[in-house]
Design a protein around this motif. Structure first.
Motif, PDB file in Angstrom:
ATOM      1  N   ALA A  27     -11.172  -4.937  -1.920  1.00  0.00           N
ATOM      2  CA  ALA A  27     -11.394  -5.366  -3.294  1.00  0.00           C
ATOM      3  C   ALA A  27     -10.141  -5.109  -4.125  1.00  0.00           C
ATOM      4  O   ALA A  27      -9.485  -4.072  -3.976  1.00  0.00           O
ATOM      5  N   LYS A  28      -9.832  -6.063  -4.995  1.00  0.00           N
ATOM      6  CA  LYS A  28      -8.682  -5.921  -5.891  1.00  0.00           C
ATOM      7  C   LYS A  28      -9.034  -4.968  -7.034  1.00  0.00           C
ATOM      8  O   LYS A  28     -10.120  -5.041  -7.608  1.00  0.00           O
ATOM      9  N   VAL A  29      -8.087  -4.079  -7.347  1.00  0.00           N
ATOM     10  CA  VAL A  29      -8.255  -3.140  -8.457  1.00  0.00           C
ATOM     11  C   VAL A  29      -7.069  -3.326  -9.409  1.00  0.00           C
ATOM     12  O   VAL A  29      -5.922  -3.116  -9.038  1.00  0.00           O
ATOM     13  N   GLU A  30      -7.358  -3.757 -10.638  1.00  0.00           N
ATOM     14  CA  GLU A  30      -6.305  -3.993 -11.615  1.00  0.00           C
ATOM     15  C   GLU A  30      -5.662  -2.672 -12.051  1.00  0.00           C
ATOM     16  O   GLU A  30      -6.349  -1.660 -12.238  1.00  0.00           O
ATOM     17  N   LEU A  31      -4.339  -2.700 -12.221  1.00  0.00           N
ATOM     18  CA  LEU A  31      -3.576  -1.538 -12.692  1.00  0.00           C
ATOM     19  C   LEU A  31      -2.926  -1.914 -14.016  1.00  0.00           C
ATOM     20  O   LEU A  31      -1.886  -2.588 -14.039  1.00  0.00           O
ATOM     21  N   GLU A  32      -3.525  -1.491 -15.105  1.00  0.00           N
ATOM     22  CA  GLU A  32      -3.085  -1.941 -16.430  1.00  0.00           C
ATOM     23  C   GLU A  32      -1.669  -1.506 -16.781  1.00  0.00           C
ATOM     24  O   GLU A  32      -0.914  -2.253 -17.396  1.00  0.00           O
ATOM     25  N   ASP A  33      -1.282  -0.312 -16.406  1.00  0.00           N
ATOM     26  CA  ASP A  33       0.019   0.224 -16.809  1.00  0.00           C
ATOM     27  C   ASP A  33       0.986   0.329 -15.639  1.00  0.00           C
ATOM     28  O   ASP A  33       1.816   1.242 -15.566  1.00  0.00           O
ATOM     29  N   THR A  59      -3.771  -3.185  -7.161  1.00  0.00           N
ATOM     30  CA  THR A  59      -3.730  -2.654  -5.805  1.00  0.00           C
ATOM     31  C   THR A  59      -4.988  -3.107  -5.086  1.00  0.00           C
ATOM     32  O   THR A  59      -5.825  -3.810  -5.664  1.00  0.00           O
ATOM     33  N   MET A  60      -5.133  -2.723  -3.833  1.00  0.00           N
ATOM     34  CA  MET A  60      -6.293  -3.128  -3.050  1.00  0.00           C
ATOM     35  C   MET A  60      -6.988  -1.896  -2.484  1.00  0.00           C
ATOM     36  O   MET A  60      -6.357  -1.052  -1.834  1.00  0.00           O
ATOM     37  N   ASN A  61      -8.278  -1.766  -2.781  1.00  0.00           N
ATOM     38  CA  ASN A  61      -9.108  -0.794  -2.073  1.00  0.00           C
ATOM     39  C   ASN A  61      -9.611  -1.465  -0.802  1.00  0.00           C
ATOM     40  O   ASN A  61     -10.065  -2.616  -0.844  1.00  0.00           O
ATOM     41  N   HIS A  62      -9.546  -0.764   0.316  1.00  0.00           N
ATOM     42  CA  HIS A  62      -9.968  -1.408   1.558  1.00  0.00           C
ATOM     43  C   HIS A  62     -10.396  -0.379   2.592  1.00  0.00           C
ATOM     44  O   HIS A  62     -10.101   0.812   2.477  1.00  0.00           O
ATOM     45  N   CYS A  68       0.855  -1.196   0.000  1.00  0.00           N
ATOM     46  CA  CYS A  68       0.000   0.000   0.000  1.00  0.00           C
ATOM     47  C   CYS A  68       0.890   1.245   0.000  1.00  0.00           C
ATOM     48  O   CYS A  68       1.805   1.351   0.828  1.00  0.00           O
ATOM     49  N   PRO A  69       0.666   2.182  -0.911  1.00  0.00           N
ATOM     50  CA  PRO A  69       1.582   3.311  -1.045  1.00  0.00           C
ATOM     51  C   PRO A  69       1.413   4.413  -0.006  1.00  0.00           C
ATOM     52  O   PRO A  69       2.370   5.151   0.257  1.00  0.00           O
ATOM     53  N   ASP A  70       0.232   4.570   0.585  1.00  0.00           N
ATOM     54  CA  ASP A  70       0.049   5.730   1.453  1.00  0.00           C
ATOM     55  C   ASP A  70      -0.852   5.483   2.660  1.00  0.00           C
ATOM     56  O   ASP A  70      -0.456   5.765   3.789  1.00  0.00           O
ATOM     57  N   VAL A  71      -2.041   4.939   2.451  1.00  0.00           N
ATOM     58  CA  VAL A  71      -3.013   4.807   3.541  1.00  0.00           C
ATOM     59  C   VAL A  71      -2.496   3.903   4.656  1.00  0.00           C
ATOM     60  O   VAL A  71      -2.536   4.268   5.843  1.00  0.00           O
TER      61      VAL A  71
END
Length: 203
Positions: A153-159, A165-168, A79-82
């Motif tokens: 929930a998983k969130v696909e990062l195409e680029d 990443t994961m929204n949570h 997770c980059p920040d939260v």
């Protein structure tokens, strides 16, 4: 979104009344820590059950931690920040507890078990050896989230090289020394205020 919470007068009511009563002794005007707007009472729909492993590879079910209040956060190592912000608040809250910090069990429970192996969590939490990381199979991690009504929930990062990443949900959870979930705490609360709440459960 947390489900509706019924008004209860059990342990929370007793603790609040005790704080108010003690505050009145000697003319003191200490505020009830449970009156903080960041404190959310949990209903009986929250079960707090899990069958995971810790970041040392040892079995870690909810039964293992009975006898101490649990201070838990659900997040993931990449997770980059939260999550880093929440872990910083968690660590500072333990510092604010002083010598009482060893009377609670801080847990970082992954919502991304595919990447968060015990080794990854151990390295991620090396900055504070008081916090224990928990992971497991995807199925076990999902059951742990469902038991606490934690959204993830998983969130696909195409680029992105990360792939996804994961929204949570961004909340701390407090379980009493019998493993019963009692409170959720907003991560925007100050470490001092969180420490005051946690101390109620060890007194």
């Amino acid at each position: 979104m947390l489900p509706p919470r019924p008004v209860k007068t059990s342990k929370l009511g007793f603790l609040a009344a005790t704080v108010v009563m003690l505050a009145g002794i000697g003319g003191c005007s200490q505020e009830d820590p449970l009156s903080n707007p960041g404190v959310i009472e949990l209903s009986e729909a929250f079960e707090g059950e899990f069958e995971l492993v810790d970041h040392n590879g040892e079995p870690a079910s909810d039964d293992r931690f009975e006898g101490k209040p649990v201070f838990a956060y659900y997040g993931f190592a990449s997770c980059p920040d939260v999550c880093p912000a929440a872990l910083s608040v968690m660590s500072a809250s333990l510092d604010a507890m002083g010598g009482d910090a060893d009377k609670v069990q801080p847990l970082f429970i992954t919502v991304d078990p595919e990447r968060d192996t015990p080794e990854v969590l151990k390295a991620h939490l090396a900055f504070d050896d008081r916090i224990l990381g928990l992971t497991g199979t995807p199925e076990a991690a999902e059951e742990a989230r469902k038991s606490m009504k934690v959204y993830a929930a998983k969130v696909e990062l195409e680029d992105s090289a990360m792939g996804y990443t994961m929204n949570h949900q961004d909340l701390f959870y407090v379980l009493d020394d019998e493993g019963t979930p009692v409170l959720a705490l907003e991560t925007s609360m100050t470490p001092k205020d969180i420490a005051s709440v946690l101390k109620l459960w060890i007194s």
